[in-house]
Design an enzyme around this catalytic site. Structure first.
Site, PDB file in Angstrom:
ATOM      1  N   ARG C  98       0.809  -1.220   0.000  1.00 43.18           N
ATOM      2  CA  ARG C  98       0.000   0.000   0.000  1.00 43.18           C
ATOM      3  C   ARG C  98       0.845   1.274   0.000  1.00 43.18           C
ATOM      4  O   ARG C  98       0.543   2.227  -0.704  1.00 43.18           O
ATOM      5  CB  ARG C  98      -0.915  -0.039   1.247  1.00 43.18           C
ATOM      6  CG  ARG C  98      -2.061   0.937   1.241  1.00 43.18           C
ATOM      7  CD  ARG C  98      -3.172   0.597   0.266  1.00 43.18           C
ATOM      8  NE  ARG C  98      -3.082   1.383  -0.942  1.00 43.18           N
ATOM      9  CZ  ARG C  98      -3.422   0.941  -2.141  1.00 43.18           C
ATOM     10  NH1 ARG C  98      -3.869  -0.298  -2.307  1.00 43.18           N
ATOM     11  NH2 ARG C  98      -3.306   1.707  -3.182  1.00 43.18           N
ATOM     12  N   LYS C 133       3.821  24.644  -2.801  1.00 37.40           N
ATOM     13  CA  LYS C 133       2.492  24.098  -2.513  1.00 37.40           C
ATOM     14  C   LYS C 133       2.482  22.577  -2.684  1.00 37.40           C
ATOM     15  O   LYS C 133       1.700  22.010  -3.446  1.00 37.40           O
ATOM     16  CB  LYS C 133       1.458  24.764  -3.436  1.00 37.40           C
ATOM     17  CG  LYS C 133       1.317  26.261  -3.167  1.00 37.40           C
ATOM     18  CD  LYS C 133       0.233  26.923  -3.985  1.00 37.40           C
ATOM     19  CE  LYS C 133       0.153  28.409  -3.621  1.00 37.40           C
ATOM     20  NZ  LYS C 133      -0.822  29.142  -4.447  1.00 37.40           N
ATOM     21  N   LYS C 165       8.088  39.003  -1.067  1.00 37.74           N
ATOM     22  CA  LYS C 165       6.684  39.124  -1.440  1.00 37.74           C
ATOM     23  C   LYS C 165       6.094  40.433  -0.916  1.00 37.74           C
ATOM     24  O   LYS C 165       6.745  41.181  -0.181  1.00 37.74           O
ATOM     25  CB  LYS C 165       5.907  37.950  -0.861  1.00 37.74           C
ATOM     26  CG  LYS C 165       6.327  36.605  -1.418  1.00 37.74           C
ATOM     27  CD  LYS C 165       5.293  35.562  -1.033  1.00 37.74           C
ATOM     28  CE  LYS C 165       5.633  34.218  -1.627  1.00 37.74           C
ATOM     29  NZ  LYS C 165       4.618  33.223  -1.289  1.00 37.74           N
ATOM     30  N   GLU C 195       8.469  39.741  -5.895  1.00 36.36           N
ATOM     31  CA  GLU C 195       7.133  39.621  -6.459  1.00 36.36           C
ATOM     32  C   GLU C 195       6.640  41.005  -6.883  1.00 36.36           C
ATOM     33  O   GLU C 195       6.735  41.960  -6.104  1.00 36.36           O
ATOM     34  CB  GLU C 195       6.209  39.071  -5.357  1.00 36.36           C
ATOM     35  CG  GLU C 195       4.873  38.564  -5.813  1.00 36.36           C
ATOM     36  CD  GLU C 195       4.065  38.083  -4.610  1.00 36.36           C
ATOM     37  OE1 GLU C 195       4.211  36.902  -4.236  1.00 36.36           O
ATOM     38  OE2 GLU C 195       3.318  38.896  -4.017  1.00 36.36           O
ATOM     39  N   ASP C 216       3.059  38.524 -10.564  1.00 37.56           N
ATOM     40  CA  ASP C 216       2.026  37.865  -9.777  1.00 37.56           C
ATOM     41  C   ASP C 216       0.620  38.128 -10.303  1.00 37.56           C
ATOM     42  O   ASP C 216       0.127  39.253 -10.249  1.00 37.56           O
ATOM     43  CB  ASP C 216       2.122  38.358  -8.325  1.00 37.56           C
ATOM     44  CG  ASP C 216       1.168  37.606  -7.426  1.00 37.56           C
ATOM     45  OD1 ASP C 216       1.027  36.384  -7.604  1.00 37.56           O
ATOM     46  OD2 ASP C 216       0.569  38.252  -6.540  1.00 37.56           O
TER      47      ASP C 216
END
Lengths: 279, 279, 279, 279, 279, 279
Positions: C98, C133, C165, C195, C216
């Protein structure tokens, strides 16, 4: 030194240095390429870790790596000496290189530095000891290096030796009370060592039948008196501010042991490099 | 430096030093006794780890311990300075003492040693860099100490920087092939650094539009020529055999960076002691 | 991808699935029975993890298991293809089944999904990138699958890449201040990425000589202007809301990179089953 | 779901994403700055993990972070909804952001996807079940999400449920022999489930008084016959190839349970973003 | 006994017993319900672990749990005595119950059993010692229980005490050679203990100035002769086959220590139950 | 019992006993000396762990060690029987000795003690069960020993079985409410067991179609009535205060299971010793 415990530590060291992978080598080296790595001495020093630690770094990285030559620990290396030969996948030889070198350069350094102290006090019947002033995480290895260098180990940690220091004495009131409390609790396999910074304290220790007295930061003159006074009734350990210049004078006072933190916290690293040949 | 990662490491260090318990203190110190521990500087050095690391050692041992004073990292300490004051259970202050001292003495040592190099090259626009020649298990801390001392960090591990060395070049045939393979794989966020030991190799690097060239063990004269030749088309890093005596000369060649393994493997430890007062 | 790190993770996965033992198999399978397990493709997809990960799952469960066949990663599988053959104790083949399947079905899914994006943008000189992500705990594996699918990796974690960012810009006041602070600290081996969500910000980035600009959530039209404006002075990365339908249009704007979170968080799993034959 | 076990796992996830530190934030954010982070829904979905998992990610990164608002799991979110508000050091909010989002986006996805299946089979007395086809390392969390979505859990791992599959039957010769061996060993607290792929096997199972029969990849017609034949003497679980299009038809056959691997391996992630405001 | 080390072990014990969660309690107990748990003695015994270990089990499971009453270790409990009161979330009280009870029932058993031996030999100046025959994983706790019962600890592990047994003697040839090799290596803080099974061996030990002689499986008569012969020149430890019936006779031979493996491997568990009241 | 999980636990046990190394053996035994260790029975007992656990202890310490003979678990040993023969480095045989013996002496004890209960109830169709009253950290091993002794395992932990006790009933109000809540949540693979301490509660359980009723501390007379009343509609488990003297009487009441905490918390250890011969 237990191999299983050592392996576990080495795995962590490899992970610290490799992170999620060796970007450069994985991009430039062909997966199955095998080769030979040699450790070369770049100076004169006492070998330590080449026989025991470096091979384990390589085989922990990849058990397929074969160590075809490794200098015995405690031998003397000269510049250019081939200390170790490892054969196997080039990728793994490169991944293990830095950890292996960082460890053995330090261990050779400690063994070499220890040997200098040991040499200085010859042929006096005194032992050079390490302390707990080791690099966090490397105590087992650094204490091994001290032994290779001809030194002896003081206690490994707070659980396997008794050393009553000024703080403990102060908390109990007198040396006598501290020793009495200690005797009530300590396993019978352990000797009781007490720190003394004056002759009065040495006397108090002897009166309590302490096993070992640590003479803390005493002048050689005071140490000699302590030796005379103790007269074999307790072992004496000199400690504090001892270096290559004064170690002989301390040894000549007649103390049984000399403990030196610098063995592990200030030994200069030795220089070793790795050379790679494709197979 | 992430606190959670640091805590995990400190737990292991405490366990190494405490083992199954502190025989001496547990026998001689009353369970609930609280007190105050002070760190005192025994020399002149740059403070490092007193603000960030030592407090964490104490509170990891027992979260009840309160740090009522701690010198900022990067300040200058003089003999006798009170660097840190911790209040709490005497038993835990004693258990954490050795690990805290062993760490900060080393970190102060590295920061102080780094600052010497940084001072030497002032006001030239060159950065002093560390290497991966750190103590296994202590890389995050030692690289922090280099920053405190005014130095800069080279890559942290094999996964977060690209450095094509002679072994990689040899495996690929030419610098060009190595760089091409690398470009095919490396994340776009990373610069490509290549080791060069001759002016021919420097030229080859420039021809490949390499970002950084490491000038490996070159004489100052050759470095100067490399600087002239590169003419801003690549960053230049001097490496190999650099010490306090020759670092200025190297800096004057016009290189952008100077990387020095000794910052972390050979910085002499600073002397700090802990003094305990009952509350 | 380092085998030792992978093994450690696989051990945890096996323990999660096996718990204190496989009740059913331990009761119904005879201890010493050996057999052969085959992985069969139930659809068409790009193979990933069959060559590298599945074998490690089986040999981590029991080093005696022999992998007699394993499709190379990056090959194309068709329904019914025999992807892998493992021989050894039936009990261990069943215990590892599995975890091995759960991993490779996901990895094949990511590689296959990535390859679709890569195909769409051919032959434009643009790279398809992943993001952070990823599934917690599987980043190393999922980023490997992206590479197998022909994509490239963005930074692995917060420590091996710089991405300024909006939150960082806001905290510093201006892009310029943020970049300046960053330059003061970042290792020289890393490029600085910022960004930008408007052309004004793109201009500000260029003025600061930023290495990479992340566009972005921009419209293709605005991206084209950014490309024109940047004119090779910075690398451009498109990001946000890119899917199989619009990726080509984005690529045609002339950006250098397109980063897509969906590669790892929304790739549909591929279907593979394990068939067991007694030896 | 036990908080202590969850915390341990979250620590590993944070370490994967943070590595040796957050280069960008540590350089651009002032150490002591505090602020507020908000999770905003970017679509419509069932909330999962916002109440239970995300807060733990933040407080594991730094226990000082305060969660001042968190949507209950199982509520329905619409685009723009404020799902969670966390207050504390900006540095730690940023360090925890990606792990928290990666987890809850996946958990919301599974809960939402499960709820779709549950809705489809209403008001039939059938339960939607998950399988062991979960993401390695996330089983506890993913099975929680299935419960939030209104589904039920099948066994957690190989140790807490019995499922005799074709491989076990084949190894024993007949279903009867497999069940007999199983009965000899299984704890009395566990039911025995057997996989059947034909009506003959269903009959054999009933003859052995099996507790649960898994109808493996059967057509609805055959399932109906199985239901008729079993007549309440065993619970019936449909399994294999079930999706949103056919789940209702399967439910109408009268089976007691429908297990669906896709709940955990193919649920599309939901979109949530984090917005930061300085305090 | 160090709290941090204890906590780490307790976490593992809780995980063993709780697995992926407490199915029954999580289904039947309301999340926020708080209550009071009481430990009640079901027999007469010496309390051990109630003051030190049980509270840590509860607070490790959930730091919110408050211990409002806990009997001091070393006090005597009678049937019906309320030993401990813990207040907090019922769910966590139930999750921690079994581990807390399993531990303290065993620890009370060891303390009680040890106290029986200690009582028997009063008022002779002999110490009752434990051995390394402890339950794997519980040594620190079991040795604590021996101390609570009035006994003393022999060495904790192979690293913190020296015991030369027949196998070592045989490997070296003679006791003398074994002791000489040992002296060459052992830290000066440790005494050297040698196992002797005949009076000849006792003599050999004395001749080598051994610190402690373990009289292995000797008859009381022979022990008396050993005591006479040793005459204070070495400490004597009786070992092997000692039980409550013969311990007094052994003590009367004049040995200094009596070591008894049964203290830890055969102490009957004490009976304690937990009673829950809703708050 | 999964070998990988077992190995991990054994590594911890070895580390507990070996600490930083075996001082005595490392000083007195020559590094490369190999030899043979034999386990000899010092009493009559049922063998358990000799076939499965002891070999793993030795090979975990050093994979080079060869087990040339090992008694099958479940065979009967008599005094003097050679149970196991291990060949390899003497140093590692000595390092592994104590852990191996401490484990198997306990496991043989449990198997032997369990077999006594099993024998007493023959030929009645009742099963002897263990409980969760196992030694923390050793549950997997102790439950194995119960099976070797002919007993059966109750649930392994709180996650793999349902047992509604008085506390849960009290929290819900009635058995019916507790069972209803439980049915709403429990995986379909698990039976529901409820604790009953009166015939009224037994009736309530039957009315709720509970799968198993635990008869808690009932007199044999009441148990007989419960059996009559249940009449096969539920399985019955006797629990509380059962020992070798009354187990037969309990069995004769007609209950299906008898659970006995003493199997694991009070089984006397068996006596086994290790004898070493140089090769």
């Amino acid at each position: 030194m237990d191999v299983n415990i050592l392996k576990k530590v080495i795995k962590r060291f490899l992970q610290e240095d490799i992170g999620s992978g060796d970007l450069t080598s994985e991009a430039t080296i062909i997966q199955d390429q095998s080769g030979t790595a040699e450790f070369i001495a770049k100076g004169s020093f006492m070998v330590c870790g080449i026989e025991t630690v470096a091979p384990l770094v390589f085989t922990t990285q990849n058990p397929i790596i074969e160590i075809t030559h490794a200098c015995k620990d405690k031998t003397q290396a000269s510049p250019g000496d081939e200390l170790l030969v490892a054969k196997g996948p080039v990728l793994d030889l490169l991944k293990a290189e830095r950890v292996a070198l960082n460890l053995v350069q330090r261990l050779c350094g400690i063994a070499t530095f220890t040997a200098l102290f040991v040499e200085k006090v010859k042929p006096l019947p005194v032992r050079i000891l390490d302390t707990r002033k080791t690099t966090p995480g490397l105590r087992m290895l650094e204490k091994y290096a001290v032994r290779v260098g001809g030194g002896y180990n003081h206690r490994f940690n707070l659980a396997d030796g008794v050393l009553i220091k000024d703080n403990h004495i102060q908390a109990c009131g007198t040396i006598k009370k501290a020793v009495t409390r200690m005797r009530e609790k300590v396993p019978h396999t352990m000797k009781i060592e007490v720190e003394a910074s004056s002759l009065d304290q040495v006397r108090e220790c002897i009166a309590c039948s302490v096993d070992i007295i640590m003479l803390d930061n005493m002048e050689p003159g005071m140490m000699r008196e302590a030796v005379k006074f103790a007269d074999g009734k307790a072992l004496l350990e000199a400690s504090g501010g001892i270096n290559l210049d004064n170690v002989k004078e301390v040894a000549e006072t007649g103390v049984d042991f000399i403990s030196i933190g610098a063995l592990t916290h200030s030994a200069p690293a030795c220089d070793i490099s790795m050379r790679l040949k494709s197979a």
